[in-house]
Design an enzyme around this catalytic site. Structure first.
Site, PDB file in Angstrom:
ATOM      1  CG  ASP A  47      -0.294  -0.218   2.518  1.00 18.66           C
ATOM      2  OD1 ASP A  47       0.875  -0.664   2.543  1.00 18.66           O
ATOM      3  OD2 ASP A  47      -0.917   0.054   3.555  1.00 18.66           O
ATOM      4  CG  ASP A  65       6.869   6.258   5.629  1.00 17.43           C
ATOM      5  OD1 ASP A  65       7.885   6.963   5.705  1.00 17.43           O
ATOM      6  OD2 ASP A  65       5.819   6.543   6.225  1.00 17.43           O
ATOM      7  CB  VAL A  90      -2.037   9.121   3.723  1.00 13.29           C
ATOM      8  CG1 VAL A  90      -1.658  10.487   3.195  1.00 13.29           C
ATOM      9  CG2 VAL A  90      -0.973   8.095   3.375  1.00 13.29           C
TER      10      VAL A  90
HETATM   11  C1  PRP Z   1       2.939  -0.152   6.558  1.00 17.79           C
HETATM   12  C2  PRP Z   1       2.827  -0.425   5.073  1.00 17.79           C
HETATM   13  C3  PRP Z   1       4.174  -0.971   4.717  1.00 17.79           C
HETATM   14  C4  PRP Z   1       5.103  -0.275   5.689  1.00 17.79           C
HETATM   15  C5  PRP Z   1       5.817   0.818   4.962  1.00 17.79           C
HETATM   16  O1  PRP Z   1       2.655  -1.330   7.257  1.00 17.79           O
HETATM   17  O2  PRP Z   1       1.813  -1.345   4.783  1.00 17.79           O
HETATM   18  O3  PRP Z   1       4.246  -2.367   4.869  1.00 17.79           O
HETATM   19  O4  PRP Z   1       4.282   0.247   6.732  1.00 17.79           O
HETATM   20  O5  PRP Z   1       6.655   1.525   5.795  1.00 17.79           O
HETATM   21  P1  PRP Z   1       8.231   1.591   5.628  1.00 17.79           P
HETATM   22  O6  PRP Z   1       8.538   1.853   4.197  1.00 17.79           O
HETATM   23  O7  PRP Z   1       8.624   2.769   6.513  1.00 17.79           O
HETATM   24  O8  PRP Z   1       8.828   0.321   6.131  1.00 17.79           O
HETATM   25  P2  PRP Z   1       2.233  -1.375   8.805  1.00 17.79           P
HETATM   26  O9  PRP Z   1       3.408  -1.850   9.614  1.00 17.79           O
HETATM   27  O10 PRP Z   1       1.612  -0.064   9.180  1.00 17.79           O
HETATM   28  O11 PRP Z   1       1.178  -2.551   8.860  1.00 17.79           O
HETATM   29  P3  PRP Z   1      -0.257  -2.705   8.108  1.00 17.79           P
HETATM   30  O12 PRP Z   1       0.040  -2.931   6.637  1.00 17.79           O
HETATM   31  O13 PRP Z   1      -0.844  -3.915   8.753  1.00 17.79           O
HETATM   32  O14 PRP Z   1      -1.067  -1.461   8.350  1.00 17.79           O
END
Ligand code: PRP
Length: 173
Positions: free
Chosen positions: A92, A95, A145
Site C-alpha cells: 500500500d 515510506d 495518510v
Molecule cells: C505499513 C505499510 C508498509 C510499511 C511501509 O505497514 O503497509 O508495509 O508500513 O513503511 P516503511 O517503508 O517505513 O517500512 P504497517 O506496519 O503499518 O502494517 P499494516 O500494513 O498492517 O497497516
C-alpha cells in the site's frame, strides 16, 4: 482528501494494464503485504488480463505508532514456494523503505525468477533505504495518510479514498 475514489480507480486500471503487458509470458505471483495492501491488491487483481496467483505475507513494522521502528517481524509467511516464479510484491505504501528492504532480501533468498514491487503510494522524502519500485500509483508528500487499506491504530482502512490525517488525531478516534 488527498486522492479521490475516481483517481484511485483510474490509476489502478492503468497499473493493471501495464502489469498485464509486462507479465504476458511470465509466471506471475502477486504477493500482498498484509494488512494494508488488501484493498489495493483486490482491486488490482481484477484489472489484470494475465493469469496470476496471489499469496500473502503479514509483516509488522509500525505497531500503533506513526513511525517505523525499523524492526520487521514476519507474522505470516507465504503459503507456496516462489522458486522460479515471477514475484510482484504489492504494497500500500513505501515510506522509509525498511519493510520492503527486508522483504525483498527475504524473498530473493528463495530464488524467484524475478522480483518487482508495485506500491500504491510512495513518500520519497521519508526514504531511509533506496528501493527500486517498478510500479507506483502516486507519489505523495510527507504527511500521514489513511484510507483505502491504510490505517492509524487500525482505524480508517475502510475509507474508499486516501486522506491526510491531522497531526493531533488520537489513535483511538
Ligand atoms: C505499513 C505499510 C508498509 C510499511 C511501509 O505497514 O503497509 O508495509 O508500513 O513503511 P516503511 O517503508 O517505513 O517500512 P504497517 O506496519 O503499518 O502494517 P499494516 O500494513 O498492517 O497497516
Amino acid at each position: 482528501m488527498l486522492i479521490s475514489t475516481e483517481q484511485l480507480e483510474q490509476r489502478v486500471g492503468e497499473l493493471g494494464l501495464e502489469i498485464s503487458r509486462d507479465y504476458a509470458d511470465k509466471d506471475l505471483v502477486m504477493v500482498g503485504v498484509l494488512r494494508g495492501a488488501v484493498i489495493f491488491i483486490a482491486d488490482l487483481l481484477r484489472q489484470l488480463e494475465v493469469p496470476c496467483e496471489i499469496d500473502f505475507m503479514a509483516v509488522s513494522s509500525y505497531g500503533s505508532s506513526r513511525d517505523s521502528s525499523g524492526v520487521v517481524r514476519i507474522l505470516k509467511d507465504l503459503d507456496d514456494s516462489i522458486t522460479g516464479r515471477d514475484v510482484l510484491i504489492v504494497e500500500d505504501i513505501v515510506d522509509s523503505g525498511l519493510t520492503l528492504n527486508y522483504l525483498m532480501r527475504n524473498l530473493q533468498a528463495r530464488d524467484p525468477a524475478s522480483i518487482e514491487v508495485c506500491s500504491l503510494l510512495t513518500k520519497p522524502e521519508r526514504r531511509r533505504v533506496e528501493i527500486p519500485i517498478r510500479y507506483v500509483g502516486f507519489e505523495i508528500p510527507n504527511t500521514f495518510v489513511v484510507g483505502y487499506g491504510l490505517d492509524y491504530g487500525q482505524h480508517y482502512r475502510n475509507l474508499d479514498y486516501v486522506a491526510e490525517l491531522p497531526d493531533d488525531t488520537e489513535p483511538s478516534l
